[in-house]
Design a protein around this motif. Structure first.
Motif, PDB file in Angstrom:
ATOM      1  N   ILE A 230       1.354 -16.327 -12.478  1.00  0.00           N
ATOM      2  CA  ILE A 230       0.849 -16.601 -13.832  1.00  0.00           C
ATOM      3  C   ILE A 230      -0.570 -16.070 -13.988  1.00  0.00           C
ATOM      4  O   ILE A 230      -0.910 -15.475 -15.023  1.00  0.00           O
ATOM      5  CB  ILE A 230       0.940 -18.105 -14.147  1.00  0.00           C
ATOM      6  CG1 ILE A 230       2.410 -18.532 -14.248  1.00  0.00           C
ATOM      7  CG2 ILE A 230       0.185 -18.443 -15.437  1.00  0.00           C
ATOM      8  CD1 ILE A 230       2.627 -20.024 -14.229  1.00  0.00           C
ATOM      9  N   VAL A 231      -1.414 -16.245 -12.974  1.00  0.00           N
ATOM     10  CA  VAL A 231      -2.773 -15.711 -13.018  1.00  0.00           C
ATOM     11  C   VAL A 231      -2.720 -14.183 -13.134  1.00  0.00           C
ATOM     12  O   VAL A 231      -3.434 -13.581 -13.949  1.00  0.00           O
ATOM     13  CB  VAL A 231      -3.600 -16.150 -11.786  1.00  0.00           C
ATOM     14  CG1 VAL A 231      -4.936 -15.416 -11.725  1.00  0.00           C
ATOM     15  CG2 VAL A 231      -3.810 -17.659 -11.786  1.00  0.00           C
ATOM     16  N   ALA A 232      -1.862 -13.548 -12.352  1.00  0.00           N
ATOM     17  CA  ALA A 232      -1.732 -12.082 -12.407  1.00  0.00           C
ATOM     18  C   ALA A 232      -1.278 -11.630 -13.792  1.00  0.00           C
ATOM     19  O   ALA A 232      -1.810 -10.656 -14.342  1.00  0.00           O
ATOM     20  CB  ALA A 232      -0.763 -11.601 -11.329  1.00  0.00           C
ATOM     21  N   VAL A 233      -0.316 -12.333 -14.374  1.00  0.00           N
ATOM     22  CA  VAL A 233       0.161 -12.000 -15.721  1.00  0.00           C
ATOM     23  C   VAL A 233      -0.970 -12.160 -16.740  1.00  0.00           C
ATOM     24  O   VAL A 233      -1.124 -11.332 -17.646  1.00  0.00           O
ATOM     25  CB  VAL A 233       1.393 -12.854 -16.091  1.00  0.00           C
ATOM     26  CG1 VAL A 233       1.728 -12.751 -17.573  1.00  0.00           C
ATOM     27  CG2 VAL A 233       2.597 -12.447 -15.234  1.00  0.00           C
ATOM     28  N   PHE A 234      -1.767 -13.207 -16.586  1.00  0.00           N
ATOM     29  CA  PHE A 234      -2.921 -13.387 -17.472  1.00  0.00           C
ATOM     30  C   PHE A 234      -3.861 -12.188 -17.372  1.00  0.00           C
ATOM     31  O   PHE A 234      -4.314 -11.666 -18.390  1.00  0.00           O
ATOM     32  CB  PHE A 234      -3.667 -14.690 -17.131  1.00  0.00           C
ATOM     33  CG  PHE A 234      -4.921 -14.880 -17.923  1.00  0.00           C
ATOM     34  CD1 PHE A 234      -4.869 -15.348 -19.225  1.00  0.00           C
ATOM     35  CD2 PHE A 234      -6.162 -14.584 -17.367  1.00  0.00           C
ATOM     36  CE1 PHE A 234      -6.038 -15.513 -19.971  1.00  0.00           C
ATOM     37  CE2 PHE A 234      -7.325 -14.757 -18.101  1.00  0.00           C
ATOM     38  CZ  PHE A 234      -7.258 -15.217 -19.402  1.00  0.00           C
ATOM     39  N   PHE A 235      -4.141 -11.739 -16.155  1.00  0.00           N
ATOM     40  CA  PHE A 235      -5.028 -10.584 -15.982  1.00  0.00           C
ATOM     41  C   PHE A 235      -4.445  -9.333 -16.635  1.00  0.00           C
ATOM     42  O   PHE A 235      -5.179  -8.520 -17.192  1.00  0.00           O
ATOM     43  CB  PHE A 235      -5.303 -10.328 -14.495  1.00  0.00           C
ATOM     44  CG  PHE A 235      -6.224 -11.331 -13.853  1.00  0.00           C
ATOM     45  CD1 PHE A 235      -7.276 -11.907 -14.549  1.00  0.00           C
ATOM     46  CD2 PHE A 235      -6.042 -11.699 -12.530  1.00  0.00           C
ATOM     47  CE1 PHE A 235      -8.131 -12.821 -13.950  1.00  0.00           C
ATOM     48  CE2 PHE A 235      -6.889 -12.608 -11.914  1.00  0.00           C
ATOM     49  CZ  PHE A 235      -7.940 -13.177 -12.625  1.00  0.00           C
ATOM     50  N   VAL A 236      -3.133  -9.178 -16.582  1.00  0.00           N
ATOM     51  CA  VAL A 236      -2.489  -8.044 -17.259  1.00  0.00           C
ATOM     52  C   VAL A 236      -2.603  -8.217 -18.771  1.00  0.00           C
ATOM     53  O   VAL A 236      -2.891  -7.264 -19.501  1.00  0.00           O
ATOM     54  CB  VAL A 236      -1.011  -7.913 -16.823  1.00  0.00           C
ATOM     55  CG1 VAL A 236      -0.271  -6.894 -17.690  1.00  0.00           C
ATOM     56  CG2 VAL A 236      -0.925  -7.523 -15.348  1.00  0.00           C
ATOM     57  N   ALA A 237      -2.404  -9.448 -19.248  1.00  0.00           N
ATOM     58  CA  ALA A 237      -2.419  -9.708 -20.692  1.00  0.00           C
ATOM     59  C   ALA A 237      -3.779  -9.438 -21.324  1.00  0.00           C
ATOM     60  O   ALA A 237      -3.846  -9.040 -22.496  1.00  0.00           O
ATOM     61  CB  ALA A 237      -1.995 -11.152 -20.962  1.00  0.00           C
TER      62      ALA A 237
END
Length: 139
Positions: free
Chosen positions: A84-91
């Motif tokens: 989820i943290v990685a997805v946030f960074f992508v977002a």
């Protein structure tokens, strides 16, 4: 080493989140692409505040999941939070691109070269979130 990297990631998330509410707020507003307020109905300032709250929440979730995994809990929750943290960074990456393209200066990113170099930090953050939340295979 992963435990140290996770702890450092928690600090980065918490400090960045706090910056959204304090001295970094103006700079974060400059990074919000114009399409985001149109798509969400939120002002740029509201986007900054919500994203700061999400970062602080992610820091807390990462802390909790890591603590549970250390005391014998499932490592899968830790992996999920890391993802989820990685997805946030992508977002939020489009904001980094928008900031670079806009050429607007904020503290620490006051040249085109610095804003361009900042783009290369985002994949590092994604990899950091994923690597630090995966426990190596036990031998």
């Amino acid at each position: 080493m992963r435990r140290i990297a996770r702890a450092a990631l928690v600090v980065v998330l918490a400090v960045a989140g706090a910056m959204h509410f304090t001295w970094g707020r103006r700079g974060f507003r400059l990074a919000v692409p114009d399409a985001v307020p149109r798509a969400t109905g939120l002002s740029k300032d509201q986007v900054v505040l919500w994203s700061g709250a999400v970062e602080i929440g992610l820091a807390a979730a990462l802390t909790g999941a890591a603590a549970r995994a250390r005391v014998g809990g499932s490592a899968s929750a830790l992996r999920r939070v890391g993802t989820i943290v990685a997805v946030f960074f992508v977002a939020v990456f489009p904001g980094n691109i928008h900031h670079w393209r806009s050429g607007r200066s904020v503290p620490g990113l006051d040249t085109d070269a610095k804003r361009f170099a900042r783009l290369f930090l985002q994949p590092v953050l994604v990899a950091w979130a994923l690597w630090s939340t995966r426990e190596p295979a036990r031998r």
